[in-house]
Scaffold this motif. Structure first.
Motif, PDB file in Angstrom:
ATOM      1  N   GLY A   1      19.216  -3.719  -1.977  1.00 41.57           N
ATOM      2  CA  GLY A   1      18.902  -2.916  -3.153  1.00 41.57           C
ATOM      3  C   GLY A   1      17.716  -2.018  -2.891  1.00 41.57           C
ATOM      4  N   VAL A   2      17.585  -0.997  -3.727  1.00 40.61           N
ATOM      5  CA  VAL A   2      16.469  -0.054  -3.625  1.00 40.61           C
ATOM      6  C   VAL A   2      15.706  -0.104  -4.938  1.00 40.61           C
ATOM      7  CG1 VAL A   2      15.804   2.357  -3.285  1.00 40.61           C
ATOM      8  CG2 VAL A   2      17.759   1.427  -2.038  1.00 40.61           C
ATOM      9  N   LEU A   3      14.410  -0.281  -4.844  1.00 39.16           N
ATOM     10  CA  LEU A   3      13.551  -0.362  -6.020  1.00 39.16           C
ATOM     11  C   LEU A   3      13.254   1.034  -6.555  1.00 39.16           C
ATOM     12  CD1 LEU A   3      11.257  -3.057  -4.448  1.00 39.16           C
ATOM     13  CD2 LEU A   3      12.913  -3.425  -6.294  1.00 39.16           C
ATOM     14  N   SER A   4      12.878   1.132  -7.811  1.00 35.64           N
ATOM     15  CA  SER A   4      12.560   2.443  -8.377  1.00 35.64           C
ATOM     16  C   SER A   4      11.106   2.832  -8.121  1.00 35.64           C
ATOM     17  CB  SER A   4      12.868   2.475  -9.874  1.00 35.64           C
ATOM     18  OG  SER A   4      12.128   1.503 -10.557  1.00 35.64           O
ATOM     19  N   ALA A   5      10.241   1.860  -7.823  1.00 38.47           N
ATOM     20  CA  ALA A   5       8.832   2.144  -7.559  1.00 38.47           C
ATOM     21  C   ALA A   5       8.600   2.438  -6.070  1.00 38.47           C
ATOM     22  CB  ALA A   5       7.957   0.972  -7.990  1.00 38.47           C
ATOM     23  N   ARG A   6       7.657   3.304  -5.838  1.00 32.99           N
ATOM     24  CA  ARG A   6       7.257   3.645  -4.474  1.00 32.99           C
ATOM     25  C   ARG A   6       6.297   2.583  -3.934  1.00 32.99           C
ATOM     26  NH1 ARG A   6       7.533   9.257  -3.303  1.00 32.99           N
ATOM     27  NH2 ARG A   6       5.559   9.120  -2.209  1.00 32.99           N
ATOM     28  N   GLY A   7       6.150   2.554  -2.618  1.00 34.09           N
ATOM     29  CA  GLY A   7       5.199   1.649  -1.991  1.00 34.09           C
ATOM     30  C   GLY A   7       3.792   1.912  -2.492  1.00 34.09           C
ATOM     31  N   GLY A   8       3.052   0.830  -2.784  1.00 31.46           N
ATOM     32  CA  GLY A   8       1.687   0.953  -3.271  1.00 31.46           C
ATOM     33  C   GLY A   8       1.589   1.324  -4.732  1.00 31.46           C
TER      34      GLY A   8
ATOM     35  N   GLU B   1     -14.097   1.398  10.185  1.00 28.76           N
ATOM     36  CA  GLU B   1     -13.521   0.364   9.325  1.00 28.76           C
ATOM     37  C   GLU B   1     -12.287   0.910   8.629  1.00 28.76           C
ATOM     38  OE1 GLU B   1     -13.045  -3.331   7.607  1.00 28.76           O
ATOM     39  OE2 GLU B   1     -14.495  -2.765   9.140  1.00 28.76           O
ATOM     40  N   CYS B   2     -11.226   0.132   8.675  1.00 24.46           N
ATOM     41  CA  CYS B   2      -9.961   0.508   8.056  1.00 24.46           C
ATOM     42  C   CYS B   2      -9.989   0.172   6.569  1.00 24.46           C
ATOM     43  CB  CYS B   2      -8.818  -0.245   8.745  1.00 24.46           C
ATOM     44  SG  CYS B   2      -7.209   0.062   8.052  1.00 24.46           S
ATOM     45  N   LEU B   3      -9.616   1.135   5.746  1.00 26.72           N
ATOM     46  CA  LEU B   3      -9.555   0.928   4.301  1.00 26.72           C
ATOM     47  C   LEU B   3      -8.122   1.139   3.827  1.00 26.72           C
ATOM     48  CD1 LEU B   3     -12.675   3.105   3.388  1.00 26.72           C
ATOM     49  CD2 LEU B   3     -12.613   0.635   3.706  1.00 26.72           C
ATOM     50  N   LYS B   4      -7.702   0.320   2.871  1.00 24.46           N
ATOM     51  CA  LYS B   4      -6.359   0.435   2.309  1.00 24.46           C
ATOM     52  C   LYS B   4      -6.468   0.292   0.798  1.00 24.46           C
ATOM     53  CE  LYS B   4      -4.365  -1.838   6.332  1.00 24.46           C
ATOM     54  NZ  LYS B   4      -3.026  -1.779   6.838  1.00 24.46           N
ATOM     55  N   ARG B   5      -5.520   0.907   0.097  1.00 22.02           N
ATOM     56  CA  ARG B   5      -5.473   0.816  -1.355  1.00 22.02           C
ATOM     57  C   ARG B   5      -4.294  -0.067  -1.742  1.00 22.02           C
ATOM     58  NH1 ARG B   5      -2.167   3.053  -4.739  1.00 22.02           N
ATOM     59  NH2 ARG B   5      -2.708   3.393  -6.899  1.00 22.02           N
ATOM     60  N   PHE B   6      -4.584  -1.140  -2.483  1.00 21.58           N
ATOM     61  CA  PHE B   6      -3.562  -2.063  -2.960  1.00 21.58           C
ATOM     62  C   PHE B   6      -3.430  -1.910  -4.470  1.00 21.58           C
ATOM     63  CE2 PHE B   6      -5.187  -3.942   0.914  1.00 21.58           C
ATOM     64  CZ  PHE B   6      -4.045  -4.393   1.554  1.00 21.58           C
ATOM     65  N   HIS B   7      -2.240  -2.171  -5.002  1.00 18.09           N
ATOM     66  CA  HIS B   7      -2.000  -2.075  -6.437  1.00 18.09           C
ATOM     67  C   HIS B   7      -2.178  -3.459  -7.062  1.00 18.09           C
ATOM     68  CE1 HIS B   7      -0.356  -0.856 -10.228  1.00 18.09           C
ATOM     69  NE2 HIS B   7      -0.128   0.364  -9.770  1.00 18.09           N
TER      70      HIS B   7
ATOM     71  N   ASP C   1      -2.807  -5.620  12.001  1.00 18.92           N
ATOM     72  CA  ASP C   1      -3.755  -6.678  11.673  1.00 18.92           C
ATOM     73  C   ASP C   1      -5.105  -6.012  11.456  1.00 18.92           C
ATOM     74  OD1 ASP C   1      -5.125  -9.038  11.300  1.00 18.92           O
ATOM     75  OD2 ASP C   1      -4.773  -9.824  13.309  1.00 18.92           O
ATOM     76  N   SER C   2      -5.773  -6.363  10.372  1.00 26.27           N
ATOM     77  CA  SER C   2      -7.096  -5.791  10.105  1.00 26.27           C
ATOM     78  C   SER C   2      -7.862  -6.733   9.193  1.00 26.27           C
ATOM     79  CB  SER C   2      -6.973  -4.411   9.438  1.00 26.27           C
ATOM     80  OG  SER C   2      -6.474  -4.536   8.125  1.00 26.27           O
ATOM     81  N   GLU C   3      -9.156  -6.580   9.187  1.00 25.68           N
ATOM     82  CA  GLU C   3      -9.994  -7.378   8.293  1.00 25.68           C
ATOM     83  C   GLU C   3      -9.667  -7.063   6.842  1.00 25.68           C
ATOM     84  OE1 GLU C   3     -11.988  -9.976   8.889  1.00 25.68           O
ATOM     85  OE2 GLU C   3     -11.199  -9.777  10.921  1.00 25.68           O
ATOM     86  N   THR C   4      -9.345  -5.800   6.558  1.00 26.33           N
ATOM     87  CA  THR C   4      -8.982  -5.405   5.199  1.00 26.33           C
ATOM     88  C   THR C   4      -7.757  -6.172   4.731  1.00 26.33           C
ATOM     89  OG1 THR C   4      -9.845  -3.195   5.652  1.00 26.33           O
ATOM     90  CG2 THR C   4      -8.398  -3.426   3.738  1.00 26.33           C
ATOM     91  N   LEU C   5      -6.745  -6.236   5.560  1.00 26.11           N
ATOM     92  CA  LEU C   5      -5.513  -6.951   5.234  1.00 26.11           C
ATOM     93  C   LEU C   5      -5.795  -8.444   5.060  1.00 26.11           C
ATOM     94  CD1 LEU C   5      -2.485  -7.369   4.930  1.00 26.11           C
ATOM     95  CD2 LEU C   5      -2.285  -7.173   7.412  1.00 26.11           C
TER      96      LEU C   5
ATOM     97  N   THR D   1       0.862  -1.184   0.000  1.00 22.56           N
ATOM     98  CA  THR D   1       0.000   0.000   0.000  1.00 22.56           C
ATOM     99  C   THR D   1       0.898   1.233   0.000  1.00 22.56           C
ATOM    100  OG1 THR D   1      -0.136   0.468   2.384  1.00 22.56           O
ATOM    101  CG2 THR D   1      -1.590  -1.260   1.516  1.00 22.56           C
ATOM    102  N   ASP D   2       0.287   2.394  -0.144  1.00 23.22           N
ATOM    103  CA  ASP D   2       1.068   3.630  -0.110  1.00 23.22           C
ATOM    104  C   ASP D   2       1.363   4.078   1.328  1.00 23.22           C
ATOM    105  OD1 ASP D   2      -1.367   4.632   0.817  1.00 23.22           O
ATOM    106  OD2 ASP D   2      -1.720   5.908  -0.914  1.00 23.22           O
ATOM    107  N   GLY D   3       0.960   3.279   2.282  1.00 22.83           N
ATOM    108  CA  GLY D   3       1.212   3.603   3.683  1.00 22.83           C
ATOM    109  C   GLY D   3       0.089   4.377   4.345  1.00 22.83           C
TER     110      GLY D   3
END
Length: 187
Positions: free
Chosen positions: A144-151, A38-44, A68-72, A27-29
């Motif tokens: 190593g470091v990836l070029s893409a950001r989290g999420g 209710e916890c909401l998260k955005r996944f790619h 820990d969450s139901e969303t996860l 996720t983007d954090g």
């Protein structure tokens, strides 16, 4: 000089287990709460496909999260991931337990993280990667470091790198290769 071959460092070609953090990687954090709490998260979705591509090619994927969450739990279930630990405070111990479950050694294991809580996981695994927007002190400890950001597809970037190193780029790079793994795949 002792007549022994030097031990080679781990490489992506050797990876049999990928351990991923969630918040800030898959996720983007950001964490969103609705009016009911209710916890909401955005996944790619590309990360989800990367998980399936790895699993279809003999590389296990495990999820470890300090939260820990139901969303996860719903996202992990949707992706069919069976190796996971939630609400973890000691990621070193969690990674070692997941390695034992997957029958993988530290040299066959890579983890991906973004924050201080992931540093013990980096120490437990033979290889470690930080997302592009990780803190500088986390990047400094990563292999190593990836070029893409989290999420934003960072997990998929690592998954593609592993498959490429293992000579399996056709599964994500050609229609014919993807056809061999596409049945049952969800994003």
């Amino acid at each position: 000089m002792a007549g022994k071959e030097p031990e080679l460092p781990p490489s992506l070609a050797d990876v049999r287990l990928v351990i991923t953090d969630v918040d800030g990687v898959l996720t983007d954090g950001g964490i969103y709460y609705d009016a009911t709490g209710e916890c909401l998260k955005r996944f790619h979705v590309r990360d989800g496909l990367g998980i399936h591509l790895l699993e279809e090619n003999g590389v296990r994927v495990a999820v470890v999260s300090g939260r820990d969450s139901e969303t996860l739990r719903k996202r992990v279930a949707d992706l069919g991931v069976t190796l996971f630990q939630f609400g973890v405070k000691d990621k070193f111990a969690a990674c070692r337990a997941l390695m034992a479950q997957a029958d993988a050694t530290p040299g066959q294991t890579v983890c991906i993280g973004d924050d201080s809580i992931d540093l013990p996981a980096f120490a437990a695994c033979g290889l470690s990667y930080a997302v592009a927007d990780a803190a500088s002190y986390v990047k400094a400890r990563a292999t190593g470091v990836l070029s893409a950001r989290g999420g934003e597809g960072a997990f998929r970037e690592l998954a593609d790198g592993i498959l490429l190193a293992q000579g399996k780029a056709e599964v994500f790079g050609t229609a014919e290769g993807f056809a061999t793994v596409m049945s049952g795949i969800t994003q």
